[in-house]
Design an enzyme around this catalytic site. Structure first.
Site, PDB file in Angstrom:
ATOM      1  N   GLU A 174     -17.616  44.609 -27.432  1.00  0.00           N
ATOM      2  CA  GLU A 174     -17.035  43.444 -26.778  1.00  0.00           C
ATOM      3  C   GLU A 174     -15.658  43.728 -26.199  1.00  0.00           C
ATOM      4  O   GLU A 174     -15.308  43.199 -25.144  1.00  0.00           O
ATOM      5  CB  GLU A 174     -16.943  42.280 -27.779  1.00  0.00           C
ATOM      6  N   ASP A 214     -16.399  45.729 -32.990  1.00  0.00           N
ATOM      7  CA  ASP A 214     -15.426  46.697 -32.495  1.00  0.00           C
ATOM      8  C   ASP A 214     -14.020  46.102 -32.481  1.00  0.00           C
ATOM      9  O   ASP A 214     -13.839  44.892 -32.369  1.00  0.00           O
ATOM     10  CB  ASP A 214     -15.803  47.225 -31.116  1.00  0.00           C
TER      11      ASP A 214
END
Length: 400
Positions: A143, A78
């Protein structure tokens, strides 16, 4: 061995750069990593990984070899948003390359690292360095909003227990041995509403909170615990919200958000106790609550997590540190630099919570992350691929 790793990695240099560009061109905000995950999964199959596993949360893990030592490299899929795209000189999802750099959102944080760690597996396979090693590349989810969430799931629900993990976060060609932890918490204060023309009949929640904020600022300048490498913790009031019947009324509610960074030696309980014991907090009858992350992953899997992120620190004489330094110096013919990270990583779960050793090494610089015109050095991407292969094999040889 190191010369072979260097030569074989250079053989794949343009393939690594192109894979990084492909990943950058696929938008993957937190909770929307599926297309990148499928791309990573397909590349692992293409390169002949011995096993490729897409778990219930959406993390992609591929392995090379079947040895007794399990070494993982982690990179999150991400990325943060693009921000004001008018500030970019190239399209954020361009994945453009020139002779020295790769550009675009995620170039440094951290899609180039994912490309490097996947191709490191291919190098290990080509050179048949797997007699006693299982090498695993893990491309993880979510994350950015909640570091450690994916690895708590992999450790606690999938029972993944590596000998150690390399965090491929940007380290600017240095080896990171530690990071601060943090807490995300809220303080709530209630008051009593009244007409603004008669404020003495009310109890202004904003004024109560102002006293608390002042004491929090004083506290932030007087932390006592200090670590030689990580320094002192810090505290930031990041949000203030109030509620009132109207702009002509005394506020009857106020809340603030706090980011409290924890240095080595500061526990979450200790940090919370410092805030709970503030005179203004007690006088206001304030309520303190930790944030809880509840957003589902792209698969729909929800792993609720209280926003406690412990610090971690690896000893300079640890076997993992020794192997990493040896790998660096053999590969590049110069002294390795040991550092610490000011930002937070998935290491908060891996080592901070579960005591699995962690070390950090990845392409990119911190000042290129989360900014317009994000970029990464091609040389550092290539160095990272070499290091992941060399650290894993060096550690395995040193510890058998």
């Amino acid at each position: 061995m190191f010369e072979k790793i260097t030569a074989r990695t250079k053989h794949y240099a343009q393939d690594i750069y192109d894979f990084a560009s492909t990943l950058i061109q696929i938008e993957s905000l937190s909770g929307d990593e599926e297309r990148v995950a499928k791309c990573v999964e397909a590349k692992m199959h293409e390169l002949g990984f011995d096993s490729v596993f897409l778990d219930e949360m959406g993390n992609v893990c591929g392995t090379i070899g079947h040895g007794k030592k399990l070494v993982c490299v982690d990179g999150h899929m991400d990325v943060v948003g693009n921000g004001d795209e008018s500030q970019w000189s190239r399209a954020p999802l361009s994945g453009d390359q020139d002779a020295e750099r790769i550009y675009g959102r995620g170039a440094a944080d951290m899609k180039s690292a994912i490309a490097a760690m996947v191709y490191a597996g291919k190098v290990i396979k080509d050179l048949e360095l797997t007699d006693d090693l299982t090498y695993m590349a893990c491309a993880s989810v979510q994350e950015e909003p909640c570091e450690g969430l994916a690895w708590e799931y992999m450790i606690e629900e999938r029972n993944l227990q590596p000998d150690f993990v390399i965090l491929a976060e940007p380290s600017n060609d240095e080896i990171s041995l530690a990071q601060k932890g943090r807490l995300e918490l809220k303080i709530f204060v209630s008051g009593k509403s009244a007409h603004a023309s008669t404020p003495h009949l009310g109890d202004n929640a904003i004024y109560k909170m102002a006293s608390i904020i002042k004491e929090l600022e004083e506290l932030s300048h007087n932390f006592e615990v200090e670590d030689p490498e990580l320094g002192k913790g810090c505290l930031v009031v990041s949000e203030v919200t109030s509620k009132t019947a109207s702009r002509c009324s005394v506020a009857d509610y106020c809340e603030i958000s706090i980011d409290r960074r924890l240095t080595w030696g500061e526990s979450p309980e200790y940090a919370l106790g410092q805030i709970t014991d503030l005179p203004a907090v007690k006088a206001a009858g304030a309520r303190i609550e930790l944030y809880t992350f509840t957003d589902p992953s792209y698969t729909g899997k929800t792993c609720n997590k209280e926003c406690i992120f412990p610090a971690w620190k690896l000893e300079k004489d640890h076997d993992v540190t020794t192997a990493s330094v040896q790998a660096y110096e053999e590969l590049f013919g110069k002294k390795a630099t040991l550092t610490t990270w000011p930002f937070s990583t998935n290491g908060v779960a891996i080592m901070g919570k579960h005591n699995i050793p962690v070390i950090g090494y990845g392409p990119g610089t911190l000042d290129a992350c989360h900014v317009a015109d994000e970029y990464v050095s091609k040389e550092q991407v290539l160095h990272a691929a070499m290091m992941y292969a060399a650290i894993a094999t060096t550690y395995t040889k040193n510890t058998l």
